[in-house]
Write an enzyme that holds these catalytic residues in place. Structure first.
Site, PDB file in Angstrom:
ATOM      1  N   SER A 112       0.799  -1.219   0.000  1.00 10.07           N
ATOM      2  CA  SER A 112       0.000   0.000   0.000  1.00 10.07           C
ATOM      3  C   SER A 112       0.836   1.276   0.000  1.00 10.07           C
ATOM      4  CB  SER A 112      -0.972  -0.033   1.177  1.00 10.07           C
ATOM      5  OG  SER A 112      -1.877   1.037   1.093  1.00 10.07           O
ATOM      6  N   HIS A 113       0.687   2.091   1.030  1.00 11.67           N
ATOM      7  CA  HIS A 113       1.331   3.402   1.100  1.00 11.67           C
ATOM      8  C   HIS A 113       2.691   3.322   1.773  1.00 11.67           C
ATOM      9  CE1 HIS A 113      -1.028   2.317   4.498  1.00 11.67           C
ATOM     10  NE2 HIS A 113      -0.279   3.083   5.257  1.00 11.67           N
ATOM     11  N   ASP A 276      -2.054   6.601  -3.484  1.00 11.21           N
ATOM     12  CA  ASP A 276      -0.946   5.938  -2.783  1.00 11.21           C
ATOM     13  C   ASP A 276      -0.290   4.856  -3.635  1.00 11.21           C
ATOM     14  OD1 ASP A 276      -3.037   4.101  -2.666  1.00 11.21           O
ATOM     15  OD2 ASP A 276      -2.281   3.235  -0.800  1.00 11.21           O
ATOM     16  N   ASP A 278      -0.536   1.635  -4.104  1.00  8.57           N
ATOM     17  CA  ASP A 278      -1.322   0.677  -4.888  1.00  8.57           C
ATOM     18  C   ASP A 278      -2.626   1.264  -5.422  1.00  8.57           C
ATOM     19  OD1 ASP A 278      -2.323   0.831  -2.278  1.00  8.57           O
ATOM     20  OD2 ASP A 278      -3.203  -1.168  -2.396  1.00  8.57           O
ATOM     21  N   ASP A 280      -5.327   2.730  -3.971  1.00  9.38           N
ATOM     22  CA  ASP A 280      -6.655   2.659  -3.359  1.00  9.38           C
ATOM     23  C   ASP A 280      -6.971   3.858  -2.461  1.00  9.38           C
ATOM     24  OD1 ASP A 280      -4.926   1.895  -1.363  1.00  9.38           O
ATOM     25  OD2 ASP A 280      -5.951   0.000  -0.877  1.00  9.38           O
ATOM     26  N   ARG A 281      -5.959   4.654  -2.121  1.00 11.75           N
ATOM     27  CA  ARG A 281      -6.238   5.814  -1.268  1.00 11.75           C
ATOM     28  C   ARG A 281      -6.314   7.100  -2.082  1.00 11.75           C
ATOM     29  NH1 ARG A 281      -3.412   5.254   4.561  1.00 11.75           N
ATOM     30  NH2 ARG A 281      -3.895   3.060   4.878  1.00 11.75           N
ATOM     31  N   LYS A 375     -11.263   0.013  -1.742  1.00 14.79           N
ATOM     32  CA  LYS A 375     -11.337   1.458  -1.868  1.00 14.79           C
ATOM     33  C   LYS A 375     -10.624   1.856  -3.157  1.00 14.79           C
ATOM     34  CE  LYS A 375      -7.591   1.703   1.458  1.00 14.79           C
ATOM     35  NZ  LYS A 375      -7.510   1.172   2.813  1.00 14.79           N
TER      36      LYS A 375
HETATM   37  C1  G1P Z   1      -4.713   1.386   8.151  1.00 16.55           C
HETATM   38  C2  G1P Z   1      -5.873   2.335   8.171  1.00 16.55           C
HETATM   39  C3  G1P Z   1      -7.142   1.609   7.821  1.00 16.55           C
HETATM   40  C4  G1P Z   1      -6.964   0.899   6.467  1.00 16.55           C
HETATM   41  C5  G1P Z   1      -5.717   0.032   6.495  1.00 16.55           C
HETATM   42  C6  G1P Z   1      -5.429  -0.568   5.138  1.00 16.55           C
HETATM   43  O1  G1P Z   1      -4.899   0.370   9.094  1.00 16.55           O
HETATM   44  O2  G1P Z   1      -6.018   2.954   9.421  1.00 16.55           O
HETATM   45  O3  G1P Z   1      -8.215   2.503   7.775  1.00 16.55           O
HETATM   46  O4  G1P Z   1      -8.075   0.112   6.179  1.00 16.55           O
HETATM   47  O5  G1P Z   1      -4.590   0.807   6.883  1.00 16.55           O
HETATM   48  O6  G1P Z   1      -5.184   0.414   4.172  1.00 16.55           O
HETATM   49  P1  G1P Z   1      -4.237   0.393  10.557  1.00 16.55           P
HETATM   50  O7  G1P Z   1      -2.763   0.556  10.363  1.00 16.55           O
HETATM   51  O8  G1P Z   1      -4.825   1.581  11.243  1.00 16.55           O
HETATM   52  O9  G1P Z   1      -4.641  -0.907  11.175  1.00 16.55           O
HETATM   53 ZN    ZN Z   2      -3.213   1.436  -0.514  1.00 19.82          ZN
END
Ligand code: G1P
Ligand code: ZN
Length: 542
Positions: A112-113, A276, A278, A280-281, A375
């Site tokens: 992800s990010h 981000d 991948d 999705d954000r 997302k």
């Molecule tokens: C974080 C975000 C959450 C999101 C997840 C995956 O998780 O807070 O909203 O769904 O990344 O992108 P967390 O690190 O808080 O468990």
């Molecule tokens: Zn992501």
């Protein structure tokens, strides 16, 4: 030729809310990725001859693990693999491709990010046939299997050409390399008024989209510049790099600071956005105004009917518990259902599948709808563009009118990263112990109305998820929420979510941290953050 390779289990392959995430050197251990992928396959039933979608965000190790996954899919009896050219698929595009081609499921390679590179993060996530993240029943089975695995199965011999679109074979299995963008872009054309957005760009509307050297670059170039006619250069940092150019591909005010500053300047473009690693954000910034993800969810829900894909109205709205209650008042006005779920996109899947919710969102910059089961960053950007094209007003005016009508939820998240794991658990345990005694406590002008540890009862399958975060609610609709991150890769991350509801428009111009000051102090007093973590300040404020 299929080969069974003897292996020994690793004990740490527990998938979190977003799959298995570890540092690259962990994934580079012998058989590490193979063990996890085989554990996934061993936890599934009925995939023989079916299709598996494979793709990733292009980060360091992406290609290697894509090849391994394809070779293992062939040896394990999948009939076909669909893979994005170059091993690329954004998370929402992968979700769409799984659904569109009726695939059995998909493997998405991403962290992800989180940063990428030889010493940064990598991840593998399994998504099911509805296009959404695997439910806990499957991820638990994968973890259990990973602890006892003693062999994996892989096809050895030929290699797939990942860079040429078309069909080929790997032993008994078909491999189809697809354009990673085309199907997704076509889906977006069915949801949004591309003509109106095109006309807006023709009229001189200026936008800056920061792909952060990550996966949305090619998607943004094709959709914004080629199909919607935005000027060349509207999508910047648009070539995905294995190390994201050395940056965090996290579209927030810290890591997209340049974009933020540009949007606050006098000659700012009309609209700024980012996505981000991948895809999705999303980050949404208007000229002179940052739109919090919680506000964005509320605004998108209130205006979605302006886009063709949502012209018939919304079935319901869902948000994760720590997301602000701004969307709740929109649902109330629209007379539709509002669902409060635990953190993590997977909890929206049942509501979307059951037709109970159309739009969902999380405070962590995730927004999406029933068009896929993840997302979707560019989806949010395009819905914003559609709304701007129809309303013909600046972002700032639209946001301020929304606050005037519904009230404003000042909102901020304070993260304490890489806290010692034991200290973080002690803090949460101590909080849980004092919950019952909190109601009625007065702290300055604040009075605690209720406090609990959030439990979710899924209205579709009846399952119950407990201990999803501590909520302290104050009289008047303000609150603080405490939870530990489930996605970090070093130590523990304490997240403190702070929200103040302000109905009075005369106070809507306050600066956010100032507006939240008494709640921030109350959060520390209630949880003893300094005392437990030794930290005087959060690591990141968003
Ligand atoms: C974080 C975000 C959450 C999101 C997840 C995956 O998780 O807070 O909203 O769904 O990344 O992108 P967390 O690190 O808080 O468990
Ligand atoms: Zn992501």
């Amino acid at each position: 030729m299929n080969r069974d390779v003897a292996t020994r289990p690793y004990a740490d392959q527990k998938p979190g809310t977003s799959g298995l995430r570890k540092k690259v050197p962990v994934f580079q251990q012998q058989n590490y990725a193979e063990n996890f992928i085989q554990s996934v396959f061993d936890s599934l039933d009925g995939y023989a001859g079916r299709t598996l979608v494979v793709g990733g965000d292009g980060r360091y190790l992406n290609r290697e693990v894509i090849r391994t996954a394809i070779a293992m899919a062939a040896a394990n009896g999948f009939g076909r693999v669909i893979v994005g050219r170059g091993g690329i698929l954004s998370t929402p595009a992968a979700s769409h491709v799984i659904r569109m081609y009726g695939a059995f499921g998909g493997l998405i390679l991403s962290a992800s990010h989180n940063p990428g590179g030889p010493h940064e993060d990598f991840g593998i996530k399994y998504n099911i046939g509805n296009g959404g993240p695997a439910p806990e029943k499957i991820t638990d089975a994968v973890f259990a299997r990973s602890k006892v695995i003693d062999r994996y199965r892989i096809f050895e011999g030929a290699a797939v050409d990942l860079d040429t679109i078309g069909l080929s074979r790997l032993g008994p299995m078909e491999v189809e390399v697809i354009d990673p963008v085309a199907d997704y872009a076509a889906l977006m054309e069915t949801l949004f008024n591309f003509d109106a957005i095109r006309a807006m760009f023709r009229g001189g509307f200026r936008m800056a989209f920061d792909a952060m050297h990550a996966v949305t670059g090619p998607y943004a170039k094709e959709i914004l510049e080629n199909r919607l006619g935005a000027p060349a250069g509207t999508a910047r940092n648009a070539v995905p790099l294995p190390d994201f150019g050395g940056h965090h591909p996290d579209p927030n005010l810290v890591h997209a600071k340049d974009l933020y500053e540009e949007m606050m300047a006098a000659d700012a473009p009309d609209f700024g956005a980012a996505s981000d690693g991948d895809g999705d954000r999303n980050l949404i910034i208007g000229k002179g105004i940052f739109v919090t993800p919680s506000d964005s969810l509320a605004l998108l829900a209130a205006n979605a009917h302006l886009a063709p894909g949502y012209a018939g109205g919304l079935k319901g709205i869902a948000r994760s518990m720590p997301t602000s209650a701004a969307a709740d008042r929109v649902a109330q006005k629209l007379g539709i259902g509002m669902y409060e779920t635990p953190t993590g996109w997977k909890f929206f899947g049942n509501l979307l599948d059951a037709g109970m919710a159309t739009i969902c969102g999380e405070e962590s910059a995730g927004t999406g709808s029933d068009h896929v089961r993840e997302k979707d960053g560019l989806w949010a950007v395009l819905l914003w563009l559609n709304i701007l094209a129809v309303r013909k007003e600046p972002v700032k005016a639209i946001v301020e009118k929304h606050w005037a009508e519904f009230g404003r939820n000042f909102y901020s998240r304070h993260d304490y990263e890489a806290v010692e794991t034991d200290a973080a658990s002690r803090l949460m345990d101590a909080l849980r112990e004092k919950l019952a005694a909190l109601p009625g406590t007065r702290m300055g002008d604040l009075v605690v109305a209720a406090a609990d540890d959030f439990s979710y009862h899924d209205p579709v399958d009846g399952s119950v998820s407990r201990n999803q975060g501590i909520r302290v609610l104050f009289e008047g609709g303000s609150r603080v929420v405490f939870r530990l991150s489930g996605t970090g890769t070093s130590g523990a991350t304490l997240r403190v979510y702070i929200e103040r509801y302000e109905p009075d428009p005369a106070k809507h111009g306050l600066e956010t941290q100032a507006a939240l000051a008494d709640l921030i102090a109350a959060a520390d007093a209630i949880a003893g953050i300094r005392e437990h973590t030794g930290r005087a300040e959060p690591t990141v404020i968003t």
